[in-house]
Design a protein around this motif. Structure first.
Motif, mmCIF file in Angstrom:
data_model
loop_
_atom_site.group_PDB
_atom_site.id
_atom_site.type_symbol
_atom_site.label_atom_id
_atom_site.label_comp_id
_atom_site.label_asym_id
_atom_site.label_seq_id
_atom_site.Cartn_x
_atom_site.Cartn_y
_atom_site.Cartn_z
ATOM 1 N N ALA A 327 32.105 -12.227 44.624
ATOM 2 C CA ALA A 327 33.564 -12.142 44.540
ATOM 3 C C ALA A 327 33.981 -10.701 44.267
ATOM 4 O O ALA A 327 33.229 -9.920 43.687
ATOM 5 C CB ALA A 327 34.084 -13.067 43.451
ATOM 6 N N LYS A 328 35.197 -10.367 44.672
ATOM 7 C CA LYS A 328 35.681 -8.993 44.484
ATOM 8 C C LYS A 328 37.153 -9.008 44.110
ATOM 9 O O LYS A 328 37.936 -9.780 44.674
ATOM 10 C CB LYS A 328 35.471 -8.182 45.756
ATOM 11 N N MET A 329 37.512 -8.137 43.166
ATOM 12 C CA MET A 329 38.905 -7.965 42.788
ATOM 13 C C MET A 329 39.289 -6.500 42.894
ATOM 14 O O MET A 329 38.535 -5.629 42.455
ATOM 15 C CB MET A 329 39.149 -8.467 41.358
ATOM 16 N N LYS A 330 40.441 -6.262 43.488
ATOM 17 C CA LYS A 330 40.949 -4.894 43.637
ATOM 18 C C LYS A 330 42.172 -4.745 42.736
ATOM 19 O O LYS A 330 43.056 -5.599 42.751
ATOM 20 C CB LYS A 330 41.290 -4.612 45.102
ATOM 21 N N TRP A 331 42.216 -3.660 41.984
ATOM 22 C CA TRP A 331 43.226 -3.493 40.944
ATOM 23 C C TRP A 331 44.261 -2.447 41.329
ATOM 24 O O TRP A 331 43.944 -1.384 41.874
ATOM 25 C CB TRP A 331 42.559 -3.112 39.627
ATOM 26 N N MET A 332 45.524 -2.745 40.994
ATOM 27 C CA MET A 332 46.626 -1.846 41.363
ATOM 28 C C MET A 332 47.840 -2.171 40.488
ATOM 29 O O MET A 332 47.841 -3.153 39.741
ATOM 30 C CB MET A 332 46.981 -2.026 42.845
ATOM 31 N N TRP A 333 48.877 -1.371 40.588
ATOM 32 C CA TRP A 333 50.128 -1.651 39.877
ATOM 33 C C TRP A 333 51.305 -1.416 40.814
ATOM 34 O O TRP A 333 51.190 -0.708 41.816
ATOM 35 C CB TRP A 333 50.257 -0.806 38.618
ATOM 36 N N MET A 334 52.432 -2.031 40.497
ATOM 37 C CA MET A 334 53.623 -1.916 41.346
ATOM 38 C C MET A 334 54.855 -1.654 40.481
ATOM 39 O O MET A 334 55.049 -2.299 39.437
ATOM 40 C CB MET A 334 53.810 -3.194 42.170
ATOM 41 N N ASN A 335 55.657 -0.707 40.935
ATOM 42 C CA ASN A 335 56.902 -0.351 40.247
ATOM 43 C C ASN A 335 58.038 -1.193 40.840
ATOM 44 O O ASN A 335 58.600 -0.856 41.891
ATOM 45 C CB ASN A 335 57.171 1.141 40.421
ATOM 46 N N LEU A 336 58.383 -2.262 40.141
ATOM 47 C CA LEU A 336 59.419 -3.172 40.665
ATOM 48 C C LEU A 336 60.821 -2.608 40.519
ATOM 49 O O LEU A 336 61.772 -3.143 41.114
ATOM 50 C CB LEU A 336 59.318 -4.523 39.966
ATOM 51 N N ALA A 337 60.968 -1.520 39.750
ATOM 52 C CA ALA A 337 62.280 -0.863 39.680
ATOM 53 C C ALA A 337 62.597 -0.208 41.024
ATOM 54 O O ALA A 337 63.760 0.001 41.367
ATOM 55 C CB ALA A 337 62.273 0.178 38.561
ATOM 56 N N ILE A 338 61.554 0.111 41.771
ATOM 57 C CA ILE A 338 61.725 0.702 43.107
ATOM 58 C C ILE A 338 61.532 -0.360 44.187
ATOM 59 O O ILE A 338 62.331 -0.471 45.112
ATOM 60 C CB ILE A 338 60.729 1.865 43.312
ATOM 61 N N GLU A 339 60.477 -1.161 44.055
ATOM 62 C CA GLU A 339 60.166 -2.181 45.069
ATOM 63 C C GLU A 339 60.946 -3.458 44.757
ATOM 64 O O GLU A 339 60.391 -4.484 44.349
ATOM 65 C CB GLU A 339 58.655 -2.441 45.097
ATOM 66 N N SER A 340 62.253 -3.394 44.966
ATOM 67 C CA SER A 340 63.150 -4.499 44.585
ATOM 68 C C SER A 340 62.875 -5.784 45.372
ATOM 69 O O SER A 340 63.040 -6.893 44.840
ATOM 70 C CB SER A 340 64.602 -4.075 44.782
ATOM 71 N N ALA A 341 62.443 -5.655 46.631
ATOM 72 C CA ALA A 341 62.169 -6.854 47.441
ATOM 73 C C ALA A 341 60.996 -7.633 46.858
ATOM 74 O O ALA A 341 60.959 -8.872 46.922
ATOM 75 C CB ALA A 341 61.888 -6.451 48.886
ATOM 76 N N TYR A 342 60.037 -6.923 46.276
ATOM 77 C CA TYR A 342 58.876 -7.594 45.682
ATOM 78 C C TYR A 342 59.210 -8.151 44.303
ATOM 79 O O TYR A 342 58.594 -9.131 43.861
ATOM 80 C CB TYR A 342 57.691 -6.624 45.612
ATOM 81 N N LYS A 343 60.191 -7.558 43.665
ATOM 82 C CA LYS A 343 60.670 -8.136 42.402
ATOM 83 C C LYS A 343 61.248 -9.516 42.666
ATOM 84 O O LYS A 343 61.015 -10.466 41.905
ATOM 85 C CB LYS A 343 61.724 -7.216 41.783
ATOM 86 N N ASP A 344 61.980 -9.647 43.773
ATOM 87 C CA ASP A 344 62.541 -10.944 44.167
ATOM 88 C C ASP A 344 61.436 -11.901 44.598
ATOM 89 O O ASP A 344 61.493 -13.101 44.292
ATOM 90 C CB ASP A 344 63.549 -10.766 45.311
ATOM 91 N N LEU A 345 60.439 -11.398 45.309
ATOM 92 C CA LEU A 345 59.344 -12.244 45.796
ATOM 93 C C LEU A 345 58.590 -12.885 44.634
ATOM 94 O O LEU A 345 58.375 -14.106 44.619
ATOM 95 C CB LEU A 345 58.377 -11.424 46.647
ATOM 96 N N PHE A 346 58.189 -12.066 43.659
ATOM 97 C CA PHE A 346 57.377 -12.581 42.561
ATOM 98 C C PHE A 346 58.213 -13.357 41.545
ATOM 99 O O PHE A 346 57.767 -14.372 41.006
ATOM 100 C CB PHE A 346 56.628 -11.439 41.873
ATOM 101 N N GLY A 347 59.420 -12.884 41.271
ATOM 102 C CA GLY A 347 60.297 -13.589 40.339
ATOM 103 C C GLY A 347 59.693 -13.789 38.965
ATOM 104 O O GLY A 347 59.766 -14.886 38.384
ATOM 105 N N ALA A 348 59.061 -12.747 38.433
ATOM 106 C CA ALA A 348 58.413 -12.837 37.118
ATOM 107 C C ALA A 348 59.432 -13.133 36.027
ATOM 108 O O ALA A 348 60.538 -12.590 36.015
ATOM 109 C CB ALA A 348 57.679 -11.533 36.816
ATOM 110 N N ALA A 349 59.055 -14.017 35.082
ATOM 111 C CA ALA A 349 59.960 -14.395 33.992
ATOM 112 C C ALA A 349 60.206 -13.225 33.051
ATOM 113 O O ALA A 349 61.262 -13.148 32.415
ATOM 114 C CB ALA A 349 59.355 -15.574 33.223
ATOM 115 N N GLN A 350 59.254 -12.320 32.935
ATOM 116 C CA GLN A 350 59.408 -11.123 32.121
ATOM 117 C C GLN A 350 58.494 -10.029 32.668
ATOM 118 O O GLN A 350 57.581 -10.302 33.453
ATOM 119 C CB GLN A 350 59.073 -11.413 30.649
#
Length: 421
Positions: A327-350
């Protein structure tokens, strides 16, 4: 017969007693000075004025002052061997050329700096050290000073070019490193960086323990590294760098109008980062190419160094645990203040939060469950709980609507604005 023999003895004695006439003789096997002719001046010096520095000693081979200067000038040639052309021309043989160069007496030394600086006569006391320092002052420098802000861009721009790094406890770039960076072939095929001792993040990253240290890094992800173990002198260093040089690769081209040089290959800093940012430009390399699940740390802004360290630690922990499970996992981070479309996609509670994204076949993701009262935080403990759930087969994945990724923010937009691709 007696008279003739006495006369012969007198003449031989007189010749033996007379002092030898001073004469400048430059021997190829004995001296490092390059003696040129009027006809070879352009091909040896003028032709390379755009990228190198040279000196030319005008001498007359029977001049005592020139004879005295020979050893001093040869010291300069020895110390500059391979780095700069230290030349000489005999004005008794090429008087017309010397006159055209404005030389009225010898010894005279002319310095030929890189264009557009005009050639000039060396002024002051003709000593080897002074001439050496003048040449060194005009040595071209193609190195880049490396800091934590530009190191990733430096390493990933022009991936076909090896990156040579000098780690030093000096504040300024040494002459040898300048000369290597501007060498005729290397200036096209190798990138030279200079890292000072106080750049502790970079020093620790390369596990440098002593100064100076020279390391060459190659490969799209910097996977090949080699540390120089030889003598820290120009010619052996040049031979070593040459072994890593890929001639003619990753050259630069002129932009429209020829006003500016641009790299053929765009910088990809994410290729050498432990936990890169997920963006429009990086997402294929970071997540969607190759095998494995994408662990995305979701943040309402920039990830802090402490958060990157936390994610790096988790990455190493799970890489070790999964190494024998296929198995393999690739690690990264995303700035949802900029990537607003992905903020809507994930809809994180916090936020911060985390998601595990499966980019293969059917696009789907699972999101961190923060609990009914928001008690589960997006920290190391919360991410560990999420991953254990995924690896245990208990996670529920949500399909991406229409199996099409949302639009990415266009980072080149004017400051304070963002546009969707």
């Amino acid at each position: 017969l007696f008279w003739m023999g006495a006369m012969r003895w007198f003449l031989l004695s007189a010749l033996a007693a007379s002092p030898a006439t001073a004469k400048v003789v430059i021997e190829a096997m004995e001296h490092d000075i390059m003696q040129i002719q009027a006809s070879t001046f352009d091909g040896i010096i003028s032709k390379f004025r755009d990228s190198s520095v040279a000196s030319l000693w005008f001498f007359k081979d029977e001049n005592k002052d020139d004879e005295k200067f020979l050893d001093e000038y040869n010291k300069v040639a020895g110390e500059m061997k391979g780095m700069a052309k230290v030349c000489a021309i005999n004005c008794n043989e090429y008087s017309v050329f010397c006159e055209k160069q404005g030389v009225k007496e010898t010894p005279t030394v002319m310095i030929y700096p890189p264009n557009p600086v005009p050639a000039f006569k060396f002024e002051g006391k003709l000593e080897g050290k002074a001439v050496f320092n003048k040449l060194a002052k005009f040595m071209p420098d193609q190195t880049e000073k490396i800091t934590k802000d530009n190191v990733d861009k430096f390493l990933t721009t022009d991936v076909t070019k090896p990156k040579a790094l000098l780690f030093s406890n000096k504040k300024s770039v040494p002459l040898i490193w300048k000369a290597l960076s501007s060498e005729t072939v290397f200036k096209r095929t190798v990138k030279f960086g200079f890292v000072t001792e106080d750049m502790s993040d970079i020093v620790q990253r390369y596990k440098v323990k002593k100064f100076p240290t020279v390391i060459i890094q190659q490969g799209a992800k910097g996977e090949r590294k080699d540390t120089y173990t030889g003598e820290l002198k120009f010619l052996p260093l040049k031979d070593w760098v040459n072994l890593h040089s890929e001639s003619g690769m990753g050259d630069k081209v002129s932009s429209a109008g020829g006003a500016k040089e641009e790299s053929v290959e765009e910088a990809k800093p994410w290729l050498v980062q432990e936990v890169p940012e997920l963006t429009a430009k990086s997402h294929q390399d970071v997540c969607f190419k190759g095998e494995g699940l994408c662990v995305i740390y979701l943040k309402d802004g920039e990830a802090t160094p402490a958060e990157i360290d936390m994610l790096t630690g988790l990455s190493k922990k799970y890489t070790s645990q999964l190494s024998d499970r296929g198995a393999k996992m690739k690690w990264m981070w995303m700035n949802l203040a900029i990537e607003s479309a992905y903020k809507d996609l994930f809809g994180a509670a916090q936020l911060p939060s985390a998601a595990v994204f499966n980019p293969h076949k059917r696009l789907r993701f699972t999101l961190m469950d923060h609990g009914e009262d928001g008690e589960v935080k997006g920290d190391e403990q919360g991410i560990t709980k999420l991953l254990d759930k995924v690896l245990g087969g208990d996670a529920r994945f949500t399909m991406v609507k229409g199996q099409k990724l949302p639009g990415w923010a266009q980072r080149e937009a004017a400051a304070g604005k963002k546009a969707e691709l």
